[in-house]
Design a protein around this motif. Structure first.
Motif, PDB file in Angstrom:
ATOM      1  N   ASP A 122      98.578  14.882  24.443  1.00  0.00           N
ATOM      2  CA  ASP A 122      98.671  16.225  25.036  1.00  0.00           C
ATOM      3  C   ASP A 122      97.567  16.417  26.062  1.00  0.00           C
ATOM      4  OD1 ASP A 122     100.835  16.870  23.477  1.00  0.00           O
ATOM      5  OD2 ASP A 122      99.674  17.943  21.970  1.00  0.00           O
ATOM      6  N   GLY A 123      96.432  15.800  25.779  1.00  0.00           N
ATOM      7  CA  GLY A 123      95.313  15.896  26.702  1.00  0.00           C
ATOM      8  C   GLY A 123      94.335  14.769  26.462  1.00  0.00           C
ATOM      9  N   LYS A 156     101.241  14.411  33.870  1.00  0.00           N
ATOM     10  CA  LYS A 156     101.232  15.762  33.304  1.00  0.00           C
ATOM     11  C   LYS A 156     100.509  15.803  31.951  1.00  0.00           C
ATOM     12  CE  LYS A 156     105.343  17.409  35.765  1.00  0.00           C
ATOM     13  NZ  LYS A 156     104.871  16.977  37.012  1.00  0.00           N
ATOM     14  N   VAL A 157      99.384  15.096  31.897  1.00  0.00           N
ATOM     15  CA  VAL A 157      98.526  15.080  30.713  1.00  0.00           C
ATOM     16  C   VAL A 157      97.295  15.911  31.042  1.00  0.00           C
ATOM     17  CG1 VAL A 157      97.071  13.622  29.238  1.00  0.00           C
ATOM     18  CG2 VAL A 157      99.328  12.825  29.930  1.00  0.00           C
ATOM     19  N   GLY A 158      96.975  16.860  30.165  1.00  0.00           N
ATOM     20  CA  GLY A 158      95.772  17.663  30.371  1.00  0.00           C
ATOM     21  C   GLY A 158      94.552  16.756  30.423  1.00  0.00           C
ATOM     22  N   PHE A 159      93.572  17.131  31.247  1.00  0.00           N
ATOM     23  CA  PHE A 159      92.428  16.252  31.449  1.00  0.00           C
ATOM     24  C   PHE A 159      91.170  17.070  31.673  1.00  0.00           C
ATOM     25  CE2 PHE A 159      89.617  13.706  34.189  1.00  0.00           C
ATOM     26  CZ  PHE A 159      89.523  12.547  33.434  1.00  0.00           C
ATOM     27  N   ALA A 160      90.072  16.600  31.101  1.00  0.00           N
ATOM     28  CA  ALA A 160      88.773  17.231  31.342  1.00  0.00           C
ATOM     29  C   ALA A 160      87.670  16.215  31.100  1.00  0.00           C
ATOM     30  CB  ALA A 160      88.569  18.439  30.436  1.00  0.00           C
ATOM     31  N   ILE A 161      86.549  16.465  31.749  1.00  0.00           N
ATOM     32  CA  ILE A 161      85.351  15.647  31.588  1.00  0.00           C
ATOM     33  C   ILE A 161      84.253  16.533  31.032  1.00  0.00           C
ATOM     34  CG2 ILE A 161      83.545  14.387  32.842  1.00  0.00           C
ATOM     35  CD1 ILE A 161      85.737  13.667  34.902  1.00  0.00           C
ATOM     36  N   GLN A 214      83.514  19.832  41.961  1.00  0.00           N
ATOM     37  CA  GLN A 214      84.442  20.724  42.659  1.00  0.00           C
ATOM     38  C   GLN A 214      85.878  20.208  42.594  1.00  0.00           C
ATOM     39  OE1 GLN A 214      83.059  23.589  43.941  1.00  0.00           O
ATOM     40  NE2 GLN A 214      81.190  22.760  43.052  1.00  0.00           N
ATOM     41  N   VAL A 215      86.037  18.931  42.283  1.00  0.00           N
ATOM     42  CA  VAL A 215      87.356  18.283  42.296  1.00  0.00           C
ATOM     43  C   VAL A 215      87.862  18.016  40.881  1.00  0.00           C
ATOM     44  CG1 VAL A 215      88.615  16.219  43.061  1.00  0.00           C
ATOM     45  CG2 VAL A 215      86.799  17.181  44.496  1.00  0.00           C
ATOM     46  N   LEU A 216      86.985  17.479  40.046  1.00  0.00           N
ATOM     47  CA  LEU A 216      87.356  17.112  38.681  1.00  0.00           C
ATOM     48  C   LEU A 216      87.174  18.295  37.738  1.00  0.00           C
ATOM     49  CD1 LEU A 216      85.527  13.667  38.588  1.00  0.00           C
ATOM     50  CD2 LEU A 216      87.996  14.021  38.701  1.00  0.00           C
ATOM     51  N   PRO A 217      88.031  18.410  36.718  1.00  0.00           N
ATOM     52  CA  PRO A 217      87.859  19.469  35.727  1.00  0.00           C
ATOM     53  C   PRO A 217      86.715  19.108  34.770  1.00  0.00           C
ATOM     54  CG  PRO A 217      89.799  18.169  35.210  1.00  0.00           C
ATOM     55  CD  PRO A 217      89.236  17.627  36.490  1.00  0.00           C
ATOM     56  N   VAL A 218      85.588  19.788  34.932  1.00  0.00           N
ATOM     57  CA  VAL A 218      84.407  19.515  34.123  1.00  0.00           C
ATOM     58  C   VAL A 218      84.162  20.695  33.196  1.00  0.00           C
ATOM     59  CG1 VAL A 218      81.928  19.022  34.164  1.00  0.00           C
ATOM     60  CG2 VAL A 218      83.403  18.103  35.957  1.00  0.00           C
ATOM     61  N   SER A 275      90.579  24.493  26.628  1.00  0.00           N
ATOM     62  CA  SER A 275      91.145  24.661  27.966  1.00  0.00           C
ATOM     63  C   SER A 275      92.462  23.900  28.103  1.00  0.00           C
ATOM     64  CB  SER A 275      90.136  24.183  29.004  1.00  0.00           C
ATOM     65  OG  SER A 275      90.713  24.131  30.270  1.00  0.00           O
ATOM     66  N   ILE A 276      92.482  22.667  27.643  1.00  0.00           N
ATOM     67  CA  ILE A 276      93.705  21.850  27.704  1.00  0.00           C
ATOM     68  C   ILE A 276      94.797  22.452  26.831  1.00  0.00           C
ATOM     69  CG2 ILE A 276      94.703  19.613  27.057  1.00  0.00           C
ATOM     70  CD1 ILE A 276      92.029  18.355  28.034  1.00  0.00           C
ATOM     71  N   GLN A 277      94.437  22.895  25.635  1.00  0.00           N
ATOM     72  CA  GLN A 277      95.430  23.475  24.734  1.00  0.00           C
ATOM     73  C   GLN A 277      96.018  24.769  25.310  1.00  0.00           C
ATOM     74  OE1 GLN A 277      93.064  23.565  21.138  1.00  0.00           O
ATOM     75  NE2 GLN A 277      94.020  21.682  20.378  1.00  0.00           N
ATOM     76  N   GLU A 278      95.178  25.581  25.953  1.00  0.00           N
ATOM     77  CA  GLU A 278      95.669  26.805  26.586  1.00  0.00           C
ATOM     78  C   GLU A 278      96.635  26.469  27.720  1.00  0.00           C
ATOM     79  OE1 GLU A 278      95.018  30.165  25.904  1.00  0.00           O
ATOM     80  OE2 GLU A 278      94.146  29.365  24.063  1.00  0.00           O
ATOM     81  N   GLU A 279      96.303  25.455  28.495  1.00  0.00           N
ATOM     82  CA  GLU A 279      97.128  24.980  29.603  1.00  0.00           C
ATOM     83  C   GLU A 279      98.502  24.511  29.112  1.00  0.00           C
ATOM     84  OE1 GLU A 279      95.971  21.442  31.990  1.00  0.00           O
ATOM     85  OE2 GLU A 279      94.337  22.748  32.609  1.00  0.00           O
ATOM     86  N   ARG A 280      98.513  23.884  27.949  1.00  0.00           N
ATOM     87  CA  ARG A 280      99.725  23.252  27.427  1.00  0.00           C
ATOM     88  C   ARG A 280     100.648  24.231  26.724  1.00  0.00           C
ATOM     89  NH1 ARG A 280     100.183  18.853  30.029  1.00  0.00           N
ATOM     90  NH2 ARG A 280     101.458  17.923  28.452  1.00  0.00           N
ATOM     91  N   LYS A 281     100.166  25.447  26.439  1.00  0.00           N
ATOM     92  CA  LYS A 281     101.004  26.410  25.722  1.00  0.00           C
ATOM     93  C   LYS A 281     102.233  26.767  26.550  1.00  0.00           C
ATOM     94  CE  LYS A 281      97.843  28.865  22.684  1.00  0.00           C
ATOM     95  NZ  LYS A 281      97.106  30.107  22.457  1.00  0.00           N
ATOM     96  N   PRO A 282     103.390  26.769  25.899  1.00  0.00           N
ATOM     97  CA  PRO A 282     104.597  27.157  26.638  1.00  0.00           C
ATOM     98  C   PRO A 282     104.563  28.641  26.959  1.00  0.00           C
ATOM     99  CG  PRO A 282     105.108  26.741  24.318  1.00  0.00           C
ATOM    100  CD  PRO A 282     103.654  26.430  24.522  1.00  0.00           C
TER     101      PRO A 282
END
Length: 114
Positions: A39-40, A69-74, A92-96, A106-113
């Motif tokens: 999922d992420g 379409k996989v959630g991603f964060a650093i 400024q480019v990567l989700p940190v 953040s990823i889980q919120e993004e993935r909610k239908p």
């Protein structure tokens, strides 16, 4: 590298040095994790050193995550990881995120239908 599952979001903690010698091995493992379509994917950088080759690898990983379409964060709390990300303006480019918990949420919120 250590991995843990947070309700479908895979967290990979990377420690040690991310230099020209180690980045291929680490990158290959991260790309393989991404290919499993979690999922992420959260990359937690607790490194002592991070070179420019690692920045390129993270950019490619992010691009592949977007295409899949996989959630991603650093998460880069270690100075050795945060400094090159900031100096190169990749924050400024990567989700940190500031913490693993914040990244996963953040990823889980993004993935909610909806």
């Amino acid at each position: 590298m250590q991995t843990s599952d947070h309700d479908g979001v895979l967290v990979v903690a990377v420690s040690g040095e991310l230099d020209m010698i180690s980045v291929d091995k680490v990158g290959t493992a991260l790309f393989e994790h991404l290919a499993k379509q979690p999922d992420g994917l959260v990359v937690e950088l607790t490194v002592d050193f991070m070179g420019s080759s690692a920045l390129s690898m993270l950019l490619e990983l992010y691009a592949r995550a977007q295409r899949a379409k996989v959630g991603f964060a650093i998460v880069a709390t270690a100075v050795a990881a945060a400094r090159p990300l900031m100096a190169s303006a990749l924050t400024q480019v990567l989700p940190v995120a500031q913490s693993v918990e914040e990244a996963v949420k953040s990823i889980q919120e993004e993935r909610k239908p909806g």
